[in-house]
Design an enzyme around this catalytic site. Structure first.
Site, PDB file in Angstrom:
ATOM      1  N   GLN A   1      13.641  -4.813  -9.899  1.00 56.37           N
ATOM      2  CA  GLN A   1      12.092  -4.828 -10.458  1.00 56.37           C
ATOM      3  C   GLN A   1      11.490  -3.430  -9.598  1.00 56.37           C
ATOM      4  O   GLN A   1      12.457  -2.657  -9.784  1.00 56.37           O
ATOM      5  CB  GLN A   1      11.988  -5.542  -8.831  1.00 56.37           C
ATOM      6  CG  GLN A   1      12.135  -7.269  -9.202  1.00 56.37           C
ATOM      7  CD  GLN A   1      11.948  -8.176  -7.593  1.00 56.37           C
ATOM      8  OE1 GLN A   1      12.396  -8.410  -6.805  1.00 56.37           O
ATOM      9  NE2 GLN A   1      10.178  -8.512  -8.162  1.00 56.37           N
ATOM     10  N   HIS A   2      10.032  -3.440 -10.329  1.00 53.67           N
ATOM     11  CA  HIS A   2       9.409  -2.017 -10.137  1.00 53.67           C
ATOM     12  C   HIS A   2       9.873  -0.880 -11.146  1.00 53.67           C
ATOM     13  O   HIS A   2       8.390   0.161 -10.857  1.00 53.67           O
ATOM     14  CB  HIS A   2       9.829  -2.350  -8.486  1.00 53.67           C
ATOM     15  CG  HIS A   2       9.864  -3.272  -7.846  1.00 53.67           C
ATOM     16  ND1 HIS A   2       8.073  -3.452  -7.277  1.00 53.67           N
ATOM     17  CD2 HIS A   2      10.294  -3.204  -6.713  1.00 53.67           C
ATOM     18  CE1 HIS A   2       8.855  -4.758  -6.302  1.00 53.67           C
ATOM     19  NE2 HIS A   2       9.955  -3.845  -5.465  1.00 53.67           N
TER      20      HIS A   2
ATOM     21  N   ASP B   1      15.876  -8.923 -10.727  1.00 53.23           N
ATOM     22  CA  ASP B   1      17.103  -9.245  -9.404  1.00 53.23           C
ATOM     23  C   ASP B   1      16.228 -10.494  -8.698  1.00 53.23           C
ATOM     24  O   ASP B   1      17.627 -11.320  -7.864  1.00 53.23           O
ATOM     25  CB  ASP B   1      17.971  -8.252  -9.639  1.00 53.23           C
ATOM     26  CG  ASP B   1      16.838  -7.251  -8.635  1.00 53.23           C
ATOM     27  OD1 ASP B   1      15.394  -7.565  -7.981  1.00 53.23           O
ATOM     28  OD2 ASP B   1      17.612  -5.673  -8.689  1.00 53.23           O
TER      29      ASP B   1
END
Length: 497
Positions: free
Chosen positions: A79-80, A241
């Site tokens: 992520q991110h 994830d």
């Protein structure tokens, strides 16, 4: 026979699993390691091309006869991250990752622009924390202006791999939650937060459209041929994830608490309604199954144990022997394992701290234990916020690389004073992506079976890997945890943002 595949694009590696829904068996798996570009300013980056090359490598090592039966696949992505793409779909710069803390100042700038942390939570359900995608945009504008000038699409790692697989841009709600721009209550991009990120540009025009969890897309014919997959195969929406690990651990119904012991550590649980904390004590994310996924993330988990093992020249596979040679509390050693900065507790500029050393406890067994305990105490700190918010759990479902350690499984049971369960399929995120693909494939074919029923039918736990808490060890860890909290309070002023 139709098979499904899951791709887990993590920080350290790409993993691919192929699952047979009829026999309830993983029939193939492959992985490929990834490099990491690290800077002293806290930057953590990867080339998007590395992910693609690793996916190719993984599929090339899977039996062509199995690849030819894959009907659907899905991507689980770290992520991110921020993948800047131009109008022709070309990647413009290395992707800044979730563990990149070089943009910490920009987090504050964005929140200040909307009126502070409380206003940010009011707008989107979350503050802009270190590593979130939003902060990477003003950083890029300042430090890579030529990239920012050519920017046409803002993609997450998961979005980029889906674009490579299908030729289409799309994003799903769970992964989108980690940008910092998504209003998790309404599942829409916050125009006010986008303006706060860049008042001179319409960033919303750079974001891919949001799609539902059950969406599927045809795989690009050239990519299908290259990977040895049927041209009729579909690519499901997939997700972040943590969201895919929720599928892989059964956290698609209320009441289950999942813990992932990976490079980062996470705690998450499913909810039918948004679970927003006014103080931002946890991430109020959407799930990738139609609900919400309140989540705690620490930025230093297996990183801590791997660092100590490397320091002493042994493998973490040999780490359990060091735990057995030491006692709960590590003979007074306390390790604050903030080697990458930290998100929980919120210390993006934090550094690792080892305290309590004396002439008797400074050995590799105690140091390794202190690292494992410190990583687990950080998760306990987040768990305490969940409990304070009214959440209650009967057991912890454990996944991630750390779950392979019997010593760590027992430590989690003892520290949290809860039974620990371990799924039969160890690759939680990759297997979860395969289950998401299976459900989405059925959904596309008119099967109305709820996602929770699909997951329950294919998920089981391994009784041999479970752990029950021990009262005496819990008491010893509780004392050491209080010491951890005392040291945390002491160093907070040193590493305040």
């Amino acid at each position: 026979m139709k098979l499904v595949a899951g791709i887990d694009a993590g920080t350290q590696s790409i993993k691919v699993v192929v699952y047979d829904p009829q026999s309830r068996q993983l029939v193939a798996s492959a992985s490929a390691a990834l490099e990491l570009i690290s800077g002293e300013d806290g930057s953590r980056e990867q080339e998007a091309a590395w992910w693609v090359d690793a996916v190719r490598s993984c599929f090339s090592r899977i039996d062509p006869a199995l690849r030819g039966q894959v009907a659907a696949l899905a991507v689980s992505g770290q992520q991110h991250g921020f993948v800047p793409v131009d109008a022709d779909g070309n990647v413009l710069a290395p992707a800044k990752l979730w563990c990149d803390t070089s943009t910490s100042a920009e987090c504050g700038e964005i929140m200040d622009a909307v009126g502070g942390v409380a206003r940010c939570i009011e707008l989107a359900g979350n503050p802009i924390l270190a590593g979130y995608t939003a902060s990477k945009l003003p950083w890029t504008r300042k430090h890579r202006p030529e990239v920012y000038a050519q920017l046409a699409k803002i993609l997450l790692p998961h979005d980029y791999l889906n674009f490579w697989l299908t030729g289409e841009y799309f994003c799903e709600y769970g992964d989108a939650s980690g940008t910092g721009w998504l209003d998790v209550r309404t599942r829409t991009w916050s125009k006010e937060l986008l303006r706060a990120t860049d008042p001179q540009r319409d960033l919303g025009a750079c974001l891919p459209p949001l799609v539902d969890a059950g969406a599927t897309f045809p795989i690009a014919a050239a990519i299908a041929d290259e990977l040895g997959l049927p041209r009729e195969a579909v690519v499901a929406a997939g997700g972040g994830d943590n969201m895919m690990a929720a599928f892989g651990t059964g956290a698609v119904v209320p009441g289950k608490l999942s813990m992932s012991l990976g490079t980062s550590g996470t705690l998450f649980a499913y909810s039918d309604t948004p679970v927003v904390d006014p103080a931002g004590a946890w991430a109020a994310f959407c799930s990738s199954s139609g609900g919400w996924l309140p989540l705690i993330c620490t930025m230093n988990c297996t990183v801590a144990t791997e660092s100590i093992a490397r320091l002493f020249g042994f493998s973490t596979r040999e780490g359990d022997a060091r735990i057995a040679a030491s006692e709960p509390g590590a003979a007074g050693l306390t390790f604050l394992p903030f080697l990458n900065g930290e998100r929980t507790p919120d210390l993006p500029l934090g550094k690792g701290v080892l305290a309590g050393m004396d002439m008797h406890n400074l050995g590799e067994a105690n140091l390794y234990r202190a690292a494992m305990e410190g990583a687990t105490y950080s998760l306990k700190y987040g768990f305490d916020a969940f409990v304070a918010g009214g959440m209650r759990f009967d057991a912890i479902v454990l996944t991630g690389g750390g779950a392979n350690s019997a010593a760590w499984r027992q430590m989690v049971a003892d520290i949290f004073n809860l039974p620990v369960e371990v799924p039969k399929q160890g690759e939680g995120a990759a297997f979860g992506a395969a289950l998401q693909a299976l459900w989405a494939l059925g959904h596309a074919q008119g099967d109305a079976t709820p996602v929770a029923d699909v997951v329950a039918a294919h998920l089981g736990t391994d009784p041999a890997l479970g752990a029950q808490p021990d009262a005496s060890r819990h008491a010893a860890y509780a004392k050491a945890y209080r010491r951890f909290l005392d040291h945390l309070s002491a160093v907070r002023p040193l590493y305040a943002a």
